[in-house]
Scaffold this motif. Structure first.
Motif, PDB file in Angstrom:
ATOM      1  N   ILE A 131      23.265  41.290  54.457  1.00  0.00           N
ATOM      2  CA  ILE A 131      22.245  40.426  55.040  1.00  0.00           C
ATOM      3  C   ILE A 131      20.896  40.685  54.377  1.00  0.00           C
ATOM      4  N   ALA A 132      20.611  41.950  54.097  1.00  0.00           N
ATOM      5  CA  ALA A 132      19.334  42.283  53.452  1.00  0.00           C
ATOM      6  C   ALA A 132      19.323  41.911  51.973  1.00  0.00           C
ATOM      7  N   LEU A 133      20.490  42.021  51.324  1.00  0.00           N
ATOM      8  CA  LEU A 133      20.557  41.774  49.880  1.00  0.00           C
ATOM      9  C   LEU A 133      21.023  40.369  49.524  1.00  0.00           C
ATOM     10  N   HIS A 134      21.291  39.545  50.514  1.00  0.00           N
ATOM     11  CA  HIS A 134      21.788  38.194  50.245  1.00  0.00           C
ATOM     12  C   HIS A 134      20.772  37.380  49.455  1.00  0.00           C
ATOM     13  N   ASP A 135      21.267  36.677  48.428  1.00  0.00           N
ATOM     14  CA  ASP A 135      20.437  35.809  47.583  1.00  0.00           C
ATOM     15  C   ASP A 135      19.317  36.560  46.861  1.00  0.00           C
ATOM     16  N   THR A 136      19.550  37.836  46.591  1.00  0.00           N
ATOM     17  CA  THR A 136      18.606  38.591  45.770  1.00  0.00           C
ATOM     18  C   THR A 136      19.249  38.879  44.413  1.00  0.00           C
ATOM     19  N   TYR A 137      18.481  39.481  43.541  1.00  0.00           N
ATOM     20  CA  TYR A 137      18.985  39.792  42.212  1.00  0.00           C
ATOM     21  C   TYR A 137      20.015  40.916  42.225  1.00  0.00           C
ATOM     22  N   TYR A 138      20.182  41.594  43.328  1.00  0.00           N
ATOM     23  CA  TYR A 138      21.265  42.574  43.431  1.00  0.00           C
ATOM     24  C   TYR A 138      22.615  41.884  43.321  1.00  0.00           C
ATOM     25  N   VAL A 139      22.738  40.717  43.946  1.00  0.00           N
ATOM     26  CA  VAL A 139      23.977  39.943  43.856  1.00  0.00           C
ATOM     27  C   VAL A 139      24.195  39.440  42.432  1.00  0.00           C
ATOM     28  N   VAL A 140      23.114  39.015  41.777  1.00  0.00           N
ATOM     29  CA  VAL A 140      23.213  38.553  40.393  1.00  0.00           C
ATOM     30  C   VAL A 140      23.715  39.680  39.490  1.00  0.00           C
ATOM     31  N   ALA A 141      23.150  40.862  39.640  1.00  0.00           N
ATOM     32  CA  ALA A 141      23.581  41.994  38.824  1.00  0.00           C
ATOM     33  C   ALA A 141      25.036  42.353  39.107  1.00  0.00           C
ATOM     34  N   HIS A 142      25.433  42.270  40.368  1.00  0.00           N
ATOM     35  CA  HIS A 142      26.809  42.632  40.739  1.00  0.00           C
ATOM     36  C   HIS A 142      27.821  41.728  40.053  1.00  0.00           C
ATOM     37  N   PHE A 143      27.695  40.409  40.228  1.00  0.00           N
ATOM     38  CA  PHE A 143      28.759  39.559  39.680  1.00  0.00           C
ATOM     39  C   PHE A 143      28.664  39.407  38.162  1.00  0.00           C
ATOM     40  N   HIS A 144      27.512  39.722  37.567  1.00  0.00           N
ATOM     41  CA  HIS A 144      27.470  39.729  36.111  1.00  0.00           C
ATOM     42  C   HIS A 144      28.176  40.956  35.547  1.00  0.00           C
ATOM     43  N   TYR A 145      28.078  42.095  36.206  1.00  0.00           N
ATOM     44  CA  TYR A 145      28.817  43.267  35.747  1.00  0.00           C
ATOM     45  C   TYR A 145      30.313  43.062  35.889  1.00  0.00           C
ATOM     46  N   VAL A 146      30.743  42.407  36.957  1.00  0.00           N
ATOM     47  CA  VAL A 146      32.182  42.240  37.191  1.00  0.00           C
ATOM     48  C   VAL A 146      32.749  41.101  36.353  1.00  0.00           C
ATOM     49  N   LEU A 147      32.106  39.944  36.386  1.00  0.00           N
ATOM     50  CA  LEU A 147      32.660  38.755  35.738  1.00  0.00           C
ATOM     51  C   LEU A 147      32.212  38.618  34.291  1.00  0.00           C
ATOM     52  N   SER A 148      30.915  38.544  34.073  1.00  0.00           N
ATOM     53  CA  SER A 148      30.427  38.278  32.724  1.00  0.00           C
ATOM     54  C   SER A 148      30.748  39.427  31.768  1.00  0.00           C
ATOM     55  N   LEU A 149      30.285  40.637  32.092  1.00  0.00           N
ATOM     56  CA  LEU A 149      30.523  41.764  31.191  1.00  0.00           C
ATOM     57  C   LEU A 149      32.009  42.098  31.121  1.00  0.00           C
ATOM     58  N   GLY A 150      32.695  42.020  32.253  1.00  0.00           N
ATOM     59  CA  GLY A 150      34.121  42.320  32.240  1.00  0.00           C
ATOM     60  C   GLY A 150      34.904  41.371  31.346  1.00  0.00           C
ATOM     61  N   ALA A 151      34.691  40.072  31.512  1.00  0.00           N
ATOM     62  CA  ALA A 151      35.428  39.088  30.718  1.00  0.00           C
ATOM     63  C   ALA A 151      35.009  39.126  29.256  1.00  0.00           C
ATOM     64  N   VAL A 152      33.714  39.190  28.996  1.00  0.00           N
ATOM     65  CA  VAL A 152      33.218  39.132  27.622  1.00  0.00           C
ATOM     66  C   VAL A 152      33.658  40.361  26.831  1.00  0.00           C
ATOM     67  N   PHE A 153      33.554  41.545  27.421  1.00  0.00           N
ATOM     68  CA  PHE A 153      33.914  42.762  26.694  1.00  0.00           C
ATOM     69  C   PHE A 153      35.407  42.776  26.369  1.00  0.00           C
ATOM     70  N   SER A 154      36.249  42.328  27.277  1.00  0.00           N
ATOM     71  CA  SER A 154      37.687  42.316  27.001  1.00  0.00           C
ATOM     72  C   SER A 154      38.040  41.288  25.939  1.00  0.00           C
ATOM     73  N   ILE A 155      37.370  40.131  25.942  1.00  0.00           N
ATOM     74  CA  ILE A 155      37.630  39.119  24.909  1.00  0.00           C
ATOM     75  C   ILE A 155      37.211  39.636  23.541  1.00  0.00           C
ATOM     76  N   ILE A 156      36.046  40.277  23.463  1.00  0.00           N
ATOM     77  CA  ILE A 156      35.585  40.807  22.179  1.00  0.00           C
ATOM     78  C   ILE A 156      36.512  41.916  21.694  1.00  0.00           C
ATOM     79  N   ALA A 157      37.019  42.738  22.616  1.00  0.00           N
ATOM     80  CA  ALA A 157      37.979  43.777  22.219  1.00  0.00           C
ATOM     81  C   ALA A 157      39.219  43.162  21.588  1.00  0.00           C
ATOM     82  N   ALA A 158      39.711  42.065  22.167  1.00  0.00           N
ATOM     83  CA  ALA A 158      40.881  41.400  21.595  1.00  0.00           C
ATOM     84  C   ALA A 158      40.566  40.789  20.237  1.00  0.00           C
TER      85      ALA A 158
END
Length: 253
Positions: free
Chosen positions: A74-101
């Motif tokens: 509730i305190a962190l909703h719609d803040t940049y904490y959420v942006v950082a979270h899903f970029h580490y999981v989705l963006s960095l996770g997907a991009v790093f694995s694709i580049i490794a391949a």
């Protein structure tokens, strides 16, 4: 979800259900590490990108545990904490694995090699740039900076400056990567590819399992593998555990 007006019992249920998601996520991470442990280890760019993927994905999962708590979300909703979270999981996770391949199989389907110096430069720049971009956004979110707002208060200037600087570094790293992939003169002018790095003078310890035999079979094939390489489906058979020299593998291939 927690800010839409759910009652206490419903929030408690979704709180517990969201935390439980960490269990299969942890199983995935340990499965990746176990696959690496039971395989033929080659210290090359593909390994660096794969390990960075696992590390950054796990870090994004840790921040997901924080957001699974109803009170904190509730305190962190719609803040940049959420942006950082899903970029580490989705963006960095997907991009790093694709580049490794791409680093692993680029020589196979292009018959040209990637410069080790440029490849390591790309890895270092991209890791530094992406972490500078998104890591500081956790602090912006904890400070209450909302996302989807074009402007921000002067108190958020320092962390936004660092994040923007990291984005510039990531852009330069991406341009370097595109240059390596598209420039035939650069990629084909050196024999120092990830394949030759893997087959250097070090000693390779092979493990008796199908993954190791399949990796050896893959390296035995020539680069730019043609269609219908095998008349029948190639089956990787487990070989007895032994320690072989990389030069022997090269001579066999």
């Amino acid at each position: 979800m927690y800010v839409v007006g759910l009652d206490v019992d419903t929030r408690a249920y979704f709180n517990a259900a969201t935390i439980v998601i960490a269990v299969p996520t942890g199983i995935k991470i340990f499965s990746w590490l176990a696959s690496l442990f039971s395989s033929q280890i080659r210290v090359n760019l593909s390994l660096y990108w794969s390990l960075a993927f696992v590390l950054l994905f796990a870090f994004g999962g840790f921040t997901g545990i924080v957001l699974s708590n109803a009170s904190l979300d509730i305190a962190l909703h719609d803040t940049y904490y959420v942006v950082a979270h899903f970029h580490y999981v989705l963006s960095l996770g997907a991009v790093f694995s694709i580049i490794a391949a791409l680093y692993s199989y680029y020589a196979k389907f292009s018959s040209s090699s990637i410069s080790s110096l440029l490849g390591h430069s790309h890895f270092i720049l991209f890791v530094i740039g992406t972490n500078l971009t998104f890591f500081v956004q956790h602090f912006l979110g904890l400070a209450g900076m909302p996302r989807r707002i074009a402007d921000y208060a002067d108190s958020y200037y320092a962390f936004n400056k660092i994040s923007s600087f990291g984005a510039i570094i990531s852009t330069y790293a991406t341009v370097l990567f595109a240059f390596m992939l598209l420039s035939y003169e650069v990629t084909s002018s050196t024999n120092d590819s990830t394949q030759t790095d893997a087959m250097s003078d070090n000693t390779i310890s092979t493990v008796s399992n199908a993954a190791t035999a399949e990796a050896m079979l893959d390296n035995a094939l020539p680069n730019a593998t043609s269609y219908h390489t095998f008349a029948d489906l190639a089956i990787a058979a487990a070989a007895p555990a032994t320690t072989v020299s990389s030069k022997a593998l090269i001579s066999k291939s």
